[in-house]
Design a protein around this motif. Structure first.
Motif, PDB file in Angstrom:
ATOM      1  N   THR A 326       0.812  -1.209   0.000  1.00 48.75           N
ATOM      2  CA  THR A 326       0.000   0.000   0.000  1.00 48.75           C
ATOM      3  C   THR A 326       0.849   1.264   0.000  1.00 48.75           C
ATOM      4  N   THR A 327       1.973   1.235   0.713  1.00 48.22           N
ATOM      5  CA  THR A 327       2.770   2.445   0.923  1.00 48.22           C
ATOM      6  C   THR A 327       3.915   2.586  -0.076  1.00 48.22           C
ATOM      7  N   TYR A 328       4.383   1.463  -0.661  1.00 46.09           N
ATOM      8  CA  TYR A 328       5.519   1.514  -1.583  1.00 46.09           C
ATOM      9  C   TYR A 328       5.196   0.932  -2.953  1.00 46.09           C
ATOM     10  N   GLY A 329       3.949   0.486  -3.155  1.00 48.54           N
ATOM     11  CA  GLY A 329       3.533  -0.010  -4.457  1.00 48.54           C
ATOM     12  C   GLY A 329       4.148  -1.351  -4.815  1.00 48.54           C
ATOM     13  N   TRP A 330       3.864  -1.786  -6.037  1.00 52.91           N
ATOM     14  CA  TRP A 330       4.393  -3.074  -6.481  1.00 52.91           C
ATOM     15  C   TRP A 330       5.920  -3.070  -6.517  1.00 52.91           C
ATOM     16  N   LEU A 331       6.492  -1.951  -6.929  1.00 52.43           N
ATOM     17  CA  LEU A 331       7.957  -1.851  -6.987  1.00 52.43           C
ATOM     18  C   LEU A 331       8.560  -2.022  -5.595  1.00 52.43           C
ATOM     19  N   GLY A 332       8.020  -1.304  -4.608  1.00 52.41           N
ATOM     20  CA  GLY A 332       8.530  -1.421  -3.255  1.00 52.41           C
ATOM     21  C   GLY A 332       8.314  -2.798  -2.677  1.00 52.41           C
ATOM     22  N   PHE A 333       7.150  -3.382  -2.925  1.00 51.84           N
ATOM     23  CA  PHE A 333       6.845  -4.715  -2.413  1.00 51.84           C
ATOM     24  C   PHE A 333       7.825  -5.755  -2.949  1.00 51.84           C
ATOM     25  N   ALA A 334       8.051  -5.728  -4.272  1.00 47.73           N
ATOM     26  CA  ALA A 334       8.980  -6.683  -4.882  1.00 47.73           C
ATOM     27  C   ALA A 334      10.396  -6.484  -4.343  1.00 47.73           C
ATOM     28  N   THR A 335      10.804  -5.230  -4.210  1.00 46.72           N
ATOM     29  CA  THR A 335      12.150  -4.939  -3.700  1.00 46.72           C
ATOM     30  C   THR A 335      12.290  -5.389  -2.256  1.00 46.72           C
ATOM     31  N   TYR A 336      11.244  -5.165  -1.447  1.00 45.99           N
ATOM     32  CA  TYR A 336      11.290  -5.576  -0.044  1.00 45.99           C
ATOM     33  C   TYR A 336      11.424  -7.090   0.075  1.00 45.99           C
ATOM     34  N   LEU A 337      10.667  -7.829  -0.737  1.00 47.02           N
ATOM     35  CA  LEU A 337      10.764  -9.289  -0.720  1.00 47.02           C
ATOM     36  C   LEU A 337      12.176  -9.747  -1.095  1.00 47.02           C
ATOM     37  N   ILE A 338      12.734  -9.128  -2.138  1.00 49.76           N
ATOM     38  CA  ILE A 338      14.090  -9.498  -2.572  1.00 49.76           C
ATOM     39  C   ILE A 338      15.100  -9.186  -1.472  1.00 49.76           C
ATOM     40  N   MET A 339      14.982  -8.007  -0.858  1.00 52.29           N
ATOM     41  CA  MET A 339      15.933  -7.601   0.182  1.00 52.29           C
ATOM     42  C   MET A 339      15.876  -8.543   1.388  1.00 52.29           C
ATOM     43  N   ILE A 340      14.661  -8.856   1.856  1.00 49.49           N
ATOM     44  CA  ILE A 340      14.532  -9.744   3.009  1.00 49.49           C
ATOM     45  C   ILE A 340      15.021 -11.145   2.654  1.00 49.49           C
ATOM     46  N   GLY A 341      14.651 -11.639   1.471  1.00 47.38           N
ATOM     47  CA  GLY A 341      15.105 -12.968   1.055  1.00 47.38           C
ATOM     48  C   GLY A 341      16.613 -13.038   0.944  1.00 47.38           C
ATOM     49  N   THR A 343      18.811 -11.076   2.458  1.00 49.25           N
ATOM     50  CA  THR A 343      19.378 -10.939   3.809  1.00 49.25           C
ATOM     51  C   THR A 343      19.388 -12.280   4.530  1.00 49.25           C
ATOM     52  N   LEU A 344      18.264 -12.961   4.507  1.00 47.02           N
ATOM     53  CA  LEU A 344      18.160 -14.236   5.227  1.00 47.02           C
ATOM     54  C   LEU A 344      19.012 -15.316   4.571  1.00 47.02           C
ATOM     55  N   ALA A 345      19.038 -15.351   3.237  1.00 49.38           N
ATOM     56  CA  ALA A 345      19.815 -16.378   2.538  1.00 49.38           C
ATOM     57  C   ALA A 345      21.319 -16.188   2.749  1.00 49.38           C
ATOM     58  N   ALA A 346      21.790 -14.945   2.565  1.00 48.90           N
ATOM     59  CA  ALA A 346      23.229 -14.675   2.734  1.00 48.90           C
ATOM     60  C   ALA A 346      23.643 -14.851   4.187  1.00 48.90           C
ATOM     61  N   GLY A 347      22.809 -14.392   5.120  1.00 51.96           N
ATOM     62  CA  GLY A 347      23.137 -14.570   6.532  1.00 51.96           C
ATOM     63  C   GLY A 347      23.189 -16.030   6.924  1.00 51.96           C
ATOM     64  N   MET A 362      24.565 -14.173  14.164  1.00 51.96           N
ATOM     65  CA  MET A 362      23.564 -15.159  14.585  1.00 51.96           C
ATOM     66  C   MET A 362      22.365 -14.474  15.255  1.00 51.96           C
ATOM     67  N   ILE A 363      22.643 -13.572  16.175  1.00 49.29           N
ATOM     68  CA  ILE A 363      21.566 -12.874  16.885  1.00 49.29           C
ATOM     69  C   ILE A 363      20.759 -12.015  15.921  1.00 49.29           C
ATOM     70  N   GLY A 364      21.459 -11.238  15.096  1.00 51.52           N
ATOM     71  CA  GLY A 364      20.768 -10.364  14.150  1.00 51.52           C
ATOM     72  C   GLY A 364      19.904 -11.157  13.175  1.00 51.52           C
ATOM     73  N   TRP A 365      20.452 -12.249  12.651  1.00 50.64           N
ATOM     74  CA  TRP A 365      19.733 -13.062  11.673  1.00 50.64           C
ATOM     75  C   TRP A 365      18.477 -13.682  12.288  1.00 50.64           C
ATOM     76  N   ILE A 366      18.611 -14.229  13.496  1.00 51.70           N
ATOM     77  CA  ILE A 366      17.471 -14.862  14.167  1.00 51.70           C
ATOM     78  C   ILE A 366      16.360 -13.843  14.426  1.00 51.70           C
ATOM     79  N   VAL A 367      16.729 -12.662  14.915  1.00 49.55           N
ATOM     80  CA  VAL A 367      15.709 -11.677  15.270  1.00 49.55           C
ATOM     81  C   VAL A 367      15.053 -11.091  14.016  1.00 49.55           C
ATOM     82  N   ILE A 368      15.803 -10.938  12.919  1.00 46.63           N
ATOM     83  CA  ILE A 368      15.181 -10.500  11.665  1.00 46.63           C
ATOM     84  C   ILE A 368      14.186 -11.544  11.174  1.00 46.63           C
ATOM     85  N   LEU A 369      14.570 -12.817  11.233  1.00 48.83           N
ATOM     86  CA  LEU A 369      13.645 -13.883  10.844  1.00 48.83           C
ATOM     87  C   LEU A 369      12.387 -13.836  11.709  1.00 48.83           C
ATOM     88  N   GLY A 370      12.566 -13.617  13.003  1.00 49.16           N
ATOM     89  CA  GLY A 370      11.421 -13.498  13.901  1.00 49.16           C
ATOM     90  C   GLY A 370      10.551 -12.308  13.547  1.00 49.16           C
TER      91      GLY A 370
END
Length: 413
Positions: A326-341, A343-347, A362-370
């Motif tokens: 709603t706030t960042y549109g399709w472009l923001g949504f797709a970018t957010y998914l890529i960024m989070i994915g 982050t979690l994959a590389a971490g 380890m702590i940062g990765w776990i809490v981001i996943l949470g």
């Protein structure tokens, strides 16, 4: 031919003083993240100044940190495009400014960590100090321990020096994991201080009566133990974890039983412990608004703009995935998914490698996943500590990639 050699040692104290001052400013910024009762908060002012100063004085970005910057910039371009479709744009620019600032803060943390991994210890110690103070304020406020203490509560829920109990509770989780890690890895003679800190922070999370915070703490604590068991496979360490975990569970059960003797605590706990509240499943409740919001977003490629869904239905998104649509549109949504994915994959790839920065990754990765999990029922978009966590994980990814490059160079030398 004689070559003149200039002795640089007189300048070393100056360099050390500048480095110390810079690290102190970073710690101050992290510390102030625990005190956000109004906006702009001191955190924004301090961080905005030091981000500008650091980059003006030559702080550089690696390709790794540059990638994080690129994704966050594209994400915020989506947010700027969403503002253009708003009928009343008065709220949009300020929201976008905060989003861009938080994105830059994340990149800043990643860059300074990659520049010097020792800053991770400083960052987490400052975070623990802020968390304990703000938790104490929330606890004292909940029990009305002094005149005006109610300023640190909302709806009979502890919120510390925050504007919302649902931000206050999750803010305490990463410091809790840091103290848990210290408790599990240090000698028992050093355990009293981490235990005391854990008691304060866990009580703060409990009195926030935030279901998201409770779930985040339970998930993150369990994940920390699982990851540490995977990393440390000695029988003695596993026995230590087992004994300390059982002891912690018993102490928490006793503390909960004592707390529930208070009628105020018992009544609120009974109400908040329900998995689905009336405002979740009722007509036009949270879950129905999620469905309507997603359907609406499918028709609006640019989004509808910040806070517009709240104006339409009386409540905000309470869902980070819907919020990004709603706030960042399709472009923001797709970018957010890529960024989070990413982050979690590389971490995850570097999670168990024996490095000085491994515990912090380890702590940062776990809490981001949470946070990704609780993001299904809560909006984490402008949470300062989430962007700090993002910077911590990407800083550690940058450290690991630089370490790998150095190993390859050494092998070919």
């Amino acid at each position: 031919m004689t070559v003149a050699v200039h002795d640089q040692r007189p300048f070393e104290p100056k360099l050390a003083a500048v480095t110390l001052l810079g690290s102190g400013m970073i710690a101050l910024g992290v510390f102030l993240s625990g005190f956000v009762m109004s906006e702009p908060a001191p955190y924004e002012l301090i961080m905005a100044v030091q981000i500008a100063v650091w980059f003006l004085l030559g702080l550089t970005l690696s390709r790794t940190t540059g990638l994080l910057l690129a994704m966050l910039l594209v994400f915020n371009v989506g947010g700027l495009l969403a503002i253009t479709v708003m009928k009343d744009m008065s709220e949009g620019p300020m929201y976008a400014a905060v989003s861009i600032f938080l994105a830059l803060s994340s990149v800043f943390y990643a860059a300074v960590i990659e520049n010097r991994h020792q800053r991770l210890t400083l960052i987490f110690k400052a975070w623990v100090a802020a968390a304990i103070i703000t938790a104490l304020l929330g606890i004292l406020g909940y029990f009305h321990a002094f005149p005006g203490a109610g300023a640190f509560t909302r709806y009979d829920r502890a919120m510390g020096a925050f504007q919302d109990p649902n931000v206050f509770g999750p803010y305490l989780v990463a410091p809790i994991l840091y103290l848990m890690h210290r408790l599990l890895t240090d000698r028992l003679i050093k355990s009293p201080l981490p235990i005391a800190g854990l008691l304060v922070l866990v009580l703060g999370v409990f009195l926030s009566f935030s279901r998201a915070a409770w779930g985040l703490l339970a998930f993150s604590g369990l994940m920390l133990i699982v990851v540490m068991l995977l990393k440390e496979r000695t029988a003695a360490f596993r026995m230590k974890i087992l004994v300390l975990s059982i002891t912690a569970l018993v102490l928490m059960a006793i503390a909960l039983a004592i707390a529930l003797q208070s009628e105020q605590v018992s009544n609120l706990f009974t109400t908040r412990a329900k998995l689905v509240q009336d405002y979740d499943g009722a007509h036009m409740g949270r879950f129905q608004r999620h469905k309507i919001g997603f359907l609406l977003s499918m028709e609006r490629p640019l989004g509808i703009g910040p806070m517009q869904l709240g104006h339409m239905f009386g409540e905000d998104e309470h869902n980070i995935w819907l919020k990004s649509l709603t706030t960042y549109g399709w472009l923001g949504f797709a970018t957010y998914l890529i960024m989070i994915g990413w982050t979690l994959a590389a971490g995850f790839r570097y999670l168990l490698r024996e490095r000085p920065w491994q515990p912090f990754l380890m702590i940062g990765w776990i809490v981001i996943l949470g946070h990704c999990l609780i993001g299904n029922v809560i909006d984490t978009d402008h949470w300062r500590h989430f962007y700090l966590l993002l910077g911590i994980v990407w800083g550690c990814i940058g450290l690991e990639q630089r370490h790998q490059r150095q190993l390859r160079l050494a092998q070919h030398a």
